[in-house]
Design an enzyme around this catalytic site. Structure first.
Site, PDB file in Angstrom:
ATOM      1  N   THR A  54      76.368  15.277   9.353  1.00  0.00           N
ATOM      2  CA  THR A  54      75.182  14.586   9.861  1.00  0.00           C
ATOM      3  C   THR A  54      74.131  14.445   8.761  1.00  0.00           C
ATOM      4  OG1 THR A  54      75.662  15.524  12.032  1.00  0.00           O
ATOM      5  CG2 THR A  54      73.495  14.563  11.741  1.00  0.00           C
ATOM      6  N   TYR A 142      84.065  25.771  10.087  1.00  0.00           N
ATOM      7  CA  TYR A 142      83.800  24.565  10.873  1.00  0.00           C
ATOM      8  C   TYR A 142      85.140  23.935  11.199  1.00  0.00           C
ATOM      9  CZ  TYR A 142      81.718  19.974  12.048  1.00  0.00           C
ATOM     10  OH  TYR A 142      81.348  18.814  12.662  1.00  0.00           O
ATOM     11  N   LYS A 170      81.961  27.252  13.870  1.00  0.00           N
ATOM     12  CA  LYS A 170      81.420  26.090  14.578  1.00  0.00           C
ATOM     13  C   LYS A 170      82.608  25.352  15.172  1.00  0.00           C
ATOM     14  CE  LYS A 170      79.084  21.659  13.890  1.00  0.00           C
ATOM     15  NZ  LYS A 170      78.567  20.679  12.897  1.00  0.00           N
ATOM     16  N   VAL A 210      75.403  24.509  17.264  1.00  0.00           N
ATOM     17  CA  VAL A 210      75.049  23.708  16.093  1.00  0.00           C
ATOM     18  C   VAL A 210      75.025  22.276  16.595  1.00  0.00           C
ATOM     19  CG1 VAL A 210      75.703  22.914  13.804  1.00  0.00           C
ATOM     20  CG2 VAL A 210      76.031  25.320  14.432  1.00  0.00           C
TER      21      VAL A 210
END
Length: 299
Positions: A54, A142, A170, A210
């Site tokens: 992002t 992640y 995550k 998150v």
């Protein structure tokens, strides 16, 4: 000095995966990044992820990544965890990014599964272990097979959790069954990486989020997790349902595109996107405004 953490919540409970603001000519906007970071922490974030997807990490340079970490740590590092994305599909590059993030003052590392080259599980173990060995910072894995092409299997998570600095995951796998088993067997602090599944993942043992929609609704996310951990599941469910239009609207296309548009609605720093990301069409812009309004966001 990093904010206080616990083994249960090593990075807090509510973190926003922050966009990287750019100036109108497309260069890095460090002043805007500091203002946005302060706004997000003031809104209730325990931490910020910088240099994630992002944050348009595929199109920012290594030097820009280090500058961004340094600027955000300077702005909010005394009251929020600043976690730097350092994952790539090249282990040597990831090690260099992790070391640079530590030097710039980051409090933790986010390491995504190597993408495109689709390594086997043993490759994942060696890749993540090398990153964890490269610095003294705690690491959040992640797991996002929709982007990377490869899941981190539960057995692999168990092996990785033995490393003293691999402390969290995550989860953007979208599989509550696998998440349940992994949470039960690894002892890792589990963070939802899929806003629509924030509440369901809490129910199977996640400790926080998150978030992308945190750019707009951090106070609501804070209220949701506080209600759930405080035993008021009905209130948490009510907040989750109220936010459904926001979850839907912010992911009609890539989250960085909608996040920068939504920040623009509120006069907050964001700026343009770097190709191959492109802005919303007029029709998409109006749809996003309707979605946010339906979820109670003032724009």
């Amino acid at each position: 000095m990093a904010p206080t953490s616990t083994p249960l919540t090593p990075f807090g409970r509510v973190l926003t995966a922050m966009v990287t603001p750019f100036t109108p000519d497309g260069s890095l906007d460090l002043d805007g990044a500091q203002r946005l970071a302060a706004h997000l922490v003031d809104a209730g974030n325990d931490g910020l992820i910088v240099n994630g997807t992002t944050g348009e990490s595929p199109t920012t340079s290594d030097a820009e990544k280090a500058q961004l970490v340094r600027a955000v740590v300077e702005a909010v590092g005394d009251r929020a965890h600043v976690v730097a994305g350092a994952g790539t599909n090249d282990t040597r590059h990831s090690l260099a990014l992790a070391r640079a993030a530590q030097e710039a003052g980051a409090h933790g590392i986010l390491a995504v599964t190597p993408y495109y080259n689709k390594p086997p599980q043993e490759g994942l173990v060696q890749h993540f272990t090398a990153i964890a060995d490269a610095t003294e910072l705690p690491v959040m894995l992640y797991d996002i097979p929709g982007r990377s092409g490869v899941p981190i299997n539960t057995e692999t998570m168990v092996r990785l959790a033995e490393h003293p600095r691999i402390v969290a995951n995550k989860d953007a796998k979208g599989d509550l069954g696998r998440a349940s088993w992994a949470i039960a067997t690894t002892g890792l602090a589990w963070y939802s990486g899929d806003d629509m599944l924030n509440l369901p993942l809490l129910s199977v043992g996640a400790v926080g989020f998150v978030s992308v929609v945190g750019h707009m609704v951090t106070p609501e996310l804070r209220s949701l997790v506080n209600a759930y951990t405080g035993g008021d599941v009905a209130k948490a469910t009510e907040i989750h349902q109220k936010l459904l239009p926001v979850f839907t609207g912010m992911f009609r296309t890539q989250g960085v595109i909608t996040s920068k548009a939504a920040l623009g609605f509120q006069g907050l720093p964001g700026g343009p996107l770097r190709l191959p990301m492109v802005g919303l069409t007029d029709e998409e812009t109006e749809q996003l405004k309707r979605d946010l309004a339906a979820g109670g966001v003032q724009i």
